[in-house]
Design a protein around this motif. Structure first.
Motif, short mmCIF file in Angstrom:
data_model
loop_
_atom_site.label_atom_id
_atom_site.label_comp_id
_atom_site.label_asym_id
_atom_site.label_seq_id
_atom_site.Cartn_x
_atom_site.Cartn_y
_atom_site.Cartn_z
N SER A 108 0.96 -1.26 0.05
CA SER A 108 0.08 0.13 0.10
C SER A 108 0.91 1.10 -0.19
O SER A 108 1.89 1.37 0.73
N MET A 110 1.17 4.69 1.28
CA MET A 110 0.54 5.36 2.50
C MET A 110 0.06 6.89 1.99
O MET A 110 0.70 7.28 1.21
N ARG A 111 -0.94 7.29 2.74
CA ARG A 111 -1.62 6.73 3.92
C ARG A 111 -3.13 6.25 3.20
O ARG A 111 -3.54 5.20 3.56
N GLU A 114 -3.68 2.42 2.44
CA GLU A 114 -3.81 1.37 3.29
C GLU A 114 -5.44 1.18 3.58
O GLU A 114 -5.65 0.20 4.24
N GLU A 117 -6.35 -2.28 2.10
CA GLU A 117 -5.74 -3.57 2.56
C GLU A 117 -6.72 -4.42 3.19
O GLU A 117 -6.52 -5.64 2.97
N LYS A 131 4.46 -1.53 2.90
CA LYS A 131 4.14 -0.21 2.67
C LYS A 131 5.15 0.40 2.09
O LYS A 131 6.46 0.27 2.44
N ASP A 148 10.18 2.87 3.45
CA ASP A 148 9.53 1.47 2.90
C ASP A 148 9.73 0.29 3.68
O ASP A 148 10.61 0.04 4.45
N ASP A 163 -3.32 1.93 -4.34
CA ASP A 163 -3.65 3.41 -4.15
C ASP A 163 -4.78 3.99 -4.81
O ASP A 163 -4.98 3.70 -6.00
#
Ligand code: URA
Length: 242
Positions: A108, A110-111, A114, A117, A131, A148, A163
């Motif tokens: 993923s 971020m943010r 996430e 997920e 991540k 990462d 994303d």
């Protein structure tokens, strides 16, 4: 901005005549064979209408974007390799079916990524998830890698890159470059995305001709702050904080 007016189209099952179907703005098409846009069904358009609405509260934003994410994951899994697999049913008969082949993991960005997920976990039990944190550098206004954490054996896996928003494609490109630097070939990366800009898809698909993209919708364009338009605002803010 690259905004073009988009006409509405009839939405609904093929057995209904055009006059029996409501009209709505559906996804812009793209000419890349590597880009899959989810079928523009009444359900998807209604779900997108909820999360695009500025008056939709956070609880509903989470619930309905989770439903779209689930559709993306289910479609994404169709692009992973399978092999022929015959099973025997409880009545002693064979069924010639398929089974998934190869290990996968999620990554993923971020943010906002996430938020995708959970949808992946619902479909792939105990899936490993890495991540990547990329933020815009204040001085250069270019995306910069801050952090990462990826599975050690990521080079041996299919990677579902997560994303929800593909605006300019800057962050997604940087994430792909990180994955490639860890030995993941482009062919084994699948980018799952809720909403893309035409430029974002174009840049990304041109730069990575072997990488697959699954998106729910390609929108009209970008505004001068690189927000997708009509878009849905800041996905991370609406999912996590607002
Ligand atoms: N990221 C967002 O959350 N929204 C946009 O419109 C573009 C990028």
């Amino acid at each position: 901005s690259d905004l073009k007016p988009v006409p509405t189209q009839c939405v609904g099952p093929t057995y209904r005549s055009e006059s029996q179907k409501p009209t709505a703005v559906v996804s812009t098409g793209v000419e890349f064979e590597t880009v899959t846009i989810l079928p523009q069904t009444p359900q998807l358009i209604a779900l997108l209408s909820i999360i695009r609405n500025k008056d939709t509260q956070r609880g509903d934003f989470i619930f309905y974007s989770n439903r779209i994410i689930r559709l993306l994951v289910e479609e994404g899994l169709n692009h992973l390799p399978t092999i022929e697999h015959t099973v025997t049913t409880p009545v002693g008969r064979p069924y010639d079916g398929l089974s998934f082949q190869g290990k996968i993991c999620g990554v993923s960005i971020m943010r906002a990524g996430e938020a995708m997920e959970q949808g992946l976990r619902e479909c792939c039990r105990s899936v490993r998830i890495g991540k990547i944190l990329i933020q815009r550098d204040e001085e250069s206004s270019q995306p910069k890698l801050f952090y990462d954490k990826l599975p050690e054996d990521i080079a041996d896996r299919w990677v579902l890159l997560l994303d929800p928003m593909l605006a300019t494609g800057g962050s997604a490109s940087m994430a792909v470059d990180v994955l490639k630097s860890r030995g993941v070939p482009e062919e084994r990366i699948l980018f799952l995305n809720v909403l893309a800009s035409p430029k974002g898809v174009q840049n990304f698909a041109t730069k990575y001709p072997h990488l697959r993209v699954v998106t729910a919708f390609v929108d009209q364009g970008l505004d001068d702050k690189n927000y997708i338009i009509p878009g849905l605002g800041d996905f991370g803010d609406r999912y996590y904080t607002v």
